[in-house]
Design an enzyme around this catalytic site. Structure first.
Site, PDB file in Angstrom:
ATOM      1  N   TYR A 149       0.966  11.424 -20.776  1.00  9.00           N
ATOM      2  CA  TYR A 149       0.706  11.721 -19.358  1.00  9.00           C
ATOM      3  C   TYR A 149      -0.793  11.854 -19.151  1.00  9.00           C
ATOM      4  CZ  TYR A 149       4.218  12.010 -15.840  1.00  9.00           C
ATOM      5  OH  TYR A 149       5.102  11.658 -14.873  1.00  9.00           O
ATOM      6  N   GLU A 159      -2.619  12.047 -15.709  1.00 14.92           N
ATOM      7  CA  GLU A 159      -3.020  12.093 -14.296  1.00 14.92           C
ATOM      8  C   GLU A 159      -4.528  12.288 -14.186  1.00 14.92           C
ATOM      9  OE1 GLU A 159      -0.562  15.185 -12.717  1.00 14.92           O
ATOM     10  OE2 GLU A 159       1.069  13.794 -12.258  1.00 14.92           O
ATOM     11  N   ASP A 182      -5.120  -9.825  -0.677  1.00 16.00           N
ATOM     12  CA  ASP A 182      -4.063  -9.594  -1.657  1.00 16.00           C
ATOM     13  C   ASP A 182      -3.922 -10.889  -2.459  1.00 16.00           C
ATOM     14  OD1 ASP A 182      -1.737  -9.307  -3.072  1.00 16.00           O
ATOM     15  OD2 ASP A 182      -0.503  -8.688  -1.368  1.00 16.00           O
ATOM     16  N   THR A 200      -1.389  -8.159  -8.320  1.00 13.64           N
ATOM     17  CA  THR A 200      -0.493  -7.877  -9.428  1.00 13.64           C
ATOM     18  C   THR A 200      -1.171  -8.397 -10.695  1.00 13.64           C
ATOM     19  OG1 THR A 200       0.572 -10.006  -9.069  1.00 13.64           O
ATOM     20  CG2 THR A 200       1.644  -8.085  -8.089  1.00 13.64           C
ATOM     21  N   LYS A 259       1.690 -12.129 -12.528  1.00 15.53           N
ATOM     22  CA  LYS A 259       2.031 -13.451 -12.000  1.00 15.53           C
ATOM     23  C   LYS A 259       1.132 -14.499 -12.680  1.00 15.53           C
ATOM     24  CE  LYS A 259       3.943 -11.396  -7.842  1.00 15.53           C
ATOM     25  NZ  LYS A 259       3.873 -11.204  -6.379  1.00 15.53           N
ATOM     26  N   ARG A 313       3.866  -6.131 -16.082  1.00 15.63           N
ATOM     27  CA  ARG A 313       4.220  -5.696 -14.729  1.00 15.63           C
ATOM     28  C   ARG A 313       3.221  -4.624 -14.338  1.00 15.63           C
ATOM     29  NH1 ARG A 313       8.686  -8.950 -13.337  1.00 15.63           N
ATOM     30  NH2 ARG A 313       8.940  -8.159 -11.251  1.00 15.63           N
TER      31      ARG A 313
END
Ligand SMILES: *Cc1c(COP(=O)(O)O)cnc(C)c1O
Length: 416
Positions: A51, A53, A197, A223, A226, A232
């Site tokens: 973790y 953050e 985008d 992204t 692609k 991902r």
């Protein structure tokens, strides 16, 4: 995958089957690709256990000695590859990256202007069913009814009418290069933030096969899975003056802990994308899309805008009277995987529209060149002639499987 086999034979078997499917089929879904084994290994690493953050050097939990280095490397590589001033690699995927960018610049009810979904835009560019269309006043621009290309005078007119706070350029189903300079001028004229985008074509930008929006846009989202061929995930690139607003919008504005395993895989992706081999790949993707277009045109197909200058093409089947959904399903049974897609000014419903969309990113990753794209185009044309001939579809699927054997896909080398 011995541990998985022992712990969960059902899921193990399904993953093996999906590997076989990805190896044996011609994958033309324009948003898909084959991530390398190196990217897959980083994605499957113990970094999933951490973790973290916050951002490197400014975390809320201890134990960040390694993670800080991983994220710093990912950020540095993205910055270098795209010549970006500031980079955030924490967005979970493309859609949250866009929402985070909106959160950084907009208040609820502010106006955004993006490409209409049926004309190639993305859900998150203001579609009514998306949060982007519900929390903001979403306006859209269309392609030209004749050319199906963007008419920048018409985009300017729309911008002058609706006075957006933020103008979005980018698409999921438009086969032409965008003129970022013209978009920038329109944004300046109406005092809008200019966002690009580049989810679909960022790999082409990285490889120098598509103009870069970075010099023109205030903020660029993408992204990473692609055309970039990574895990991902997503990233936001922006000018230094917006760095604090973007970082605050991603965390704590929209998300909690970043997916550190994905961050590591993004770093690996950027290292791969900076190589001469990737540059060659990006240019081959465009050549392959154009080769497929040429074959389909020779077979009498109608293509939206008449061709392509990026990685994707959109065939307009409206003159055939065929259901594009039926076409897509028959092609899938014949070993060629693509999606049915709305075309601009479509008269059919979105769940069974008039178009099919094809992209060259995945097949180029496994080594297809122009000659192989001609084979693909011929098979597509043949299947469309014999949609109801199940024996022919099965024969084609077997032929495709044999054909694909000669082109081992990244990440699936163990099947070759
Ligand atoms: C794919 C895509 C997205 C969304 O990405 P997800 O990772 O599926 O959320 C956003 N914008 C555009 C233009 C896309 O093509």
């Amino acid at each position: 995958m011995n541990a998985l086999l022992a712990a969960d034979p059902e899921i193990h078997a399904l993953i093996r089957q999906e590997e076989e499917r990805q190896a044996a089929k011609i994958r033309l879904i324009a948003s898909e690709n084959y991530a390398s084994s190196a990217v897959l290994q980083a994605t499957g690493s113990v970094l999933t256990n951490k973790y973290s953050e916050g951002y490197p050097g400014k975390r809320y939990y201890e134990g960040q000695q390694i993670i800080d280095q991983v994220e710093a490397l990912a950020v540095a590589r993205v910055k270098e590859l795209f010549a970006a001033e500031h980079v955030n690699v924490q967005p979970y995927s493309g859609s949250p990256a866009n929402i985070a960018a909106y959160l950084a610049f907009l208040n609820p009810g502010d106006t955004i202007l993006g490409m209409a979904l049926p004309h190639g835009g993305h859900l998150t560019h203001g579609a009514p069913v998306s949060i982007s269309g519900r929390y903001f006043r979403a306006e859209s621009y269309s392609v030209d009814p004749q050319t199906k290309r963007l008419d920048y005078d018409a985009v300017r007119q729309r911008a002058l009418e609706c006075r957006p706070r933020l103008l979005v350029a980018g698409h999921s189903a438009h086969p032409r290069i965008l003129d970022f300079q013209k978009f920038r001028a329109i944004a300046d004229e109406v005092g809008a933030i200019f966002m690009v985008d580049m989810a679909h074509f960022s790999g082409l930008v990285a490889g120098g096969a598509h103009p870069s929006p970075i010099p023109y846009a205030d903020v660029v989202t993408s992204t990473t899975h692609k055309s970039l061929r990574g895990p991902r995930g997503a990233m936001i690139l922006c000018r230094d003056q917006y760095a604090a607003a973007i970082d605050k919008a991603v965390f704590p504005g929209l998300q909690g802990g970043p997916h550190d395993h994905t961050t590591a895989a993004i770093a690996v992706t950027m290292k791969e994308a900076a190589t001469p081999a990737f540059k060659e790949y990006a240019h081959q993707v465009v050549k392959n899309a154009q080769a497929l277009a040429a074959t389909l045109l020779a077979k009498g197909f109608s293509l939206v805008t008449g061709g392509t200058d990026n990685h994707l093409l959109l065939a307009d089947l409206s003159a055939t009277g065929l259901s594009s959904k039926k076409v897509a399903k028959a092609l899938d049974r014949a070993g060629i995987v693509l999606n049915y897609n709305t075309i601009p000014f479509d008269t059919r419903k979105p769940t069974d529209p008039s178009g099919i969309r094809m992209g060259a990113c995945a097949v180029t990753s496994r080594g297809f060149k122009e000659q192989e794209m001609a084979f693909v185009g011929e098979k597509i044309a043949a299947v469309i002639e014999r949609l109801d001939d199940e024996a022919f579809l099965a024969r084609t699927a077997a032929e495709v499987r044999e054909f694909c054997r000669r082109f081992p896909a990244p990440g699936l080398e163990h099947l070759a």
